[in-house]
Write an enzyme that holds these catalytic residues in place. Sequence first.
Site, PDB file in Angstrom:
ATOM      1  N   GLU A  68      -2.845  -8.274  12.909  1.00  0.00           N
ATOM      2  CA  GLU A  68      -2.498  -7.962  11.523  1.00  0.00           C
ATOM      3  C   GLU A  68      -1.037  -7.529  11.400  1.00  0.00           C
ATOM      4  O   GLU A  68      -0.357  -7.868  10.447  1.00  0.00           O
ATOM      5  CB  GLU A  68      -3.421  -6.846  11.026  1.00  0.00           C
ATOM      6  N   ASP A  78       0.760  -1.239   0.000  1.00  0.00           N
ATOM      7  CA  ASP A  78       0.000   0.000   0.000  1.00  0.00           C
ATOM      8  C   ASP A  78       0.800   1.305   0.000  1.00  0.00           C
ATOM      9  O   ASP A  78       1.072   1.883  -1.032  1.00  0.00           O
ATOM     10  CB  ASP A  78      -0.977  -0.010   1.176  1.00  0.00           C
TER      11      ASP A  78
END
Length: 630
Positions: A600, A355
Site C-alpha cells: 500500500e 486522510d
Amino acid sequence: MFYTATDGQGVMEPVVEGNRMLQIEGKTEELGDFSIKFPRAKNTKKSNYLRTYLPSLHIAKEVVLRSMKYYQFGQKHMLGLVGDILSQSQFSDYEPNLLVHQVTMALPFEIDIAFESGSYKDRTASLLGMDFTQYLNNYLSSFDNRFEHVFQLKQKGFKEKEINFAKATLSNLIGGIGYFHGKSIVKSKYTDEPVEYWEAPLYTAVPSRSFFPRGFLWDEGFHNLLISKWDPTISKEIIGHWLDLMNVEGWIPREQILGTEARAKVPAEFVVQYNENANPPTLFLPIQSLMTGMMTSNTAEDQTFLKLIFPRLKVWFNWFNTTQIGNVPTSYRWRGRDTETNKELNPKTLTSGLDDYPRASHPSDDERHIDLRCWMTLASGVMKDIAKTIGEPYKDYENTHSILSDNSLLDKIHWSNKGKQYSDYGNHTDHVMLERPPTPIPKQQKPGPKKQPVPKPNVPKPPMLRVIKSKNGPNYKFTNALGYVSLFPFLLQIIEPSSDKLGKILTDIKDSKLLWTKYGLRSLSKSDPLYSKYNTEHDPPYWRGQIWINMNYLAVRALYHYANVDGPHQQQAATTYKELRTNLINNIIKEYERSGYMWEQYNDLTGRGQGSHPFTGWSSLVILMMAENY
C-alpha cells in the site's frame, strides 16, 4: 479448499464418491448449465467435501471452520470437512448454496479444476491435462506478445525477472476487477437517519482483493490509468458503471460497500456515506488518457462513449462547483472535516483521499484547499475537450479552465510568500500536541471491619486530547505543510514551464531534508511539525511521510512533461525525472522480490513495504513508469 457458491439464485449439486467430490452439476440464469470437475491428482493423501446452505455468503469462512473435524491419518491427525451436513440439519428442505472440495496433498503438487459450460459444444475433450496445457500455452504466448506490444519493456532494456514482475502486477490488477451488487447506506440533509440507496451494480477494480475488496472512487481513477492502456474497452465499462451510481444531484458515493459480504469487512463508522462530501474526481485522469488515444482512432464507438458519459460528467462537474466552492472566488474547500473534535492532532480530511495530511488545524468555512482547486482545473479542461469533440457547447468550460489555469490568480490565493510554496489557507497553528488529562482520583473506600487492605480502584486513563501550546492560538494564514498537497499545481501540470515557482518546487523535491528519498518522494516534509506524528494516541501516521505510489506516479509524469517542453527548468526536470523513476522502480521491485507483495505504501527511511498487502491497486502504476507511457 475450492469453494463454489450461488448468491441468491441458481441450483447446484455435488457428485460424490465416499468422502470425495468428483464434480458439481449446476445451473444459473447467467451461466446456464455448467459442471465443475475435480479429477484426482497425484500426491493426494485424502479428500473431503462440504455440502451446506448459508443464509448469507459473508459467513462462509465461519461455517467452513465449524464444519471440520479431526481425522486419523497414519500416525497423524488432520482437519477435514465433515461432508453433507445439509441433509442432517434443520435446513434439510433448503437447496445447497455452498459446496467445498477439499484435498490434502503432499508437496509439491499440481491440481486441475475444470469449469465447463453447457453452451460449449465444439470441444471434444475436457480442458484437463495436456489439452489444457496446450490451450494455456497459446494464451500465455498471446499475453506475452500483447504485453510487449503495449508496454515495450524489452525494448527499454528491462531484464526478464523485471518484466515478469510487471506481468504479475498487471495480472493481479486485472484479476481484481469484480462485479458487485447492492445498496449504499447514505445520510443526506433530506433524511433524519441514514437510508438505503437503490440497488445497483458496479464493475470495478479494487485496491486490495483481501483487505479492501470493494470500489473506491478516487482509487479507481488511478487504476484505470493502467487498465485503459491494456484494454480501453474495460476502462470504458468501469467508468460507465461508476457514473451510473450518480444521484440526481450529481453526487457519487466515494466508497462502494455493496452487499452484506462487502459490509462485513468495513468498520461501522465508515459504512454510512454523506452526500455533501466529495472525493477527488480522478476519473477525469483515465478519461483524459482515453481521449489522447481517441485523437488517432476517432471511431464511432469512441464518439458514442463520449456522448453517453458527457451528461453525467456535466452534472458531476456542476455538483462540485456548487457544493465544494470556497468563500473566495475560484477557491474550493473539501467538506466533511470535524470542527468539534479535540481528540485529533489535526482533524482528518477523508474526503480529499489524503486522510491525515496536515490541513488548517481548526477547520472552518474559510479554508482554501489547493489540491481540490487543481482537480477542478483538470476537470474543466477535460470537459472542454469532450464538449469540443462531440459538438456540445464548450465556451463555459473553456472560460473556467482558463481562469483556473491562470498562474497569477493561482498564486494570489495559494502561494505563500513566507513558506515559498503553494499552500492551503485556513485557521491554523503549528503549536499543537496530544496530552493526557490527569486521571481522576476516586474517593478512597473505608477499610472493612477487620482492617483488610482496600484494593486500589482500576481507573481507566482518559484519552489524550489536543492542546494548543501557543498564547496567540490559531489565526488565518497559509498552513505551509510541504508535501503532496503543496505539489498539486506541479503534479497536475498547471504551473507554466517558465514559472520561477516551478524551479523552487523542483529544488524542494530534490532536498533530502524535505521530500527526496532513495525510494521515492515522501508525502510530508521531514521538517514539518506533524511529520511521522500520530493523529490520536491509537491512530498512526498515514500520509505524514510515507511514500505513496499514486502521487509519485503523478510526480514522475509531471517531470516527464516539464522535461519535454521548452523552459528554463527543462534540464533540471529531466535529471530529476531519471533519478526519481529509477529509485521508485528499483525499490518496488526489490520489495516485491523480498516479500512477494506489492504494498500500500513504502517507508521513507528504509524503503520497506508497509500497510496492507497484497495491494495491487494504484501501486501497479509502476508499470507505466517502467514503460514511460504517461
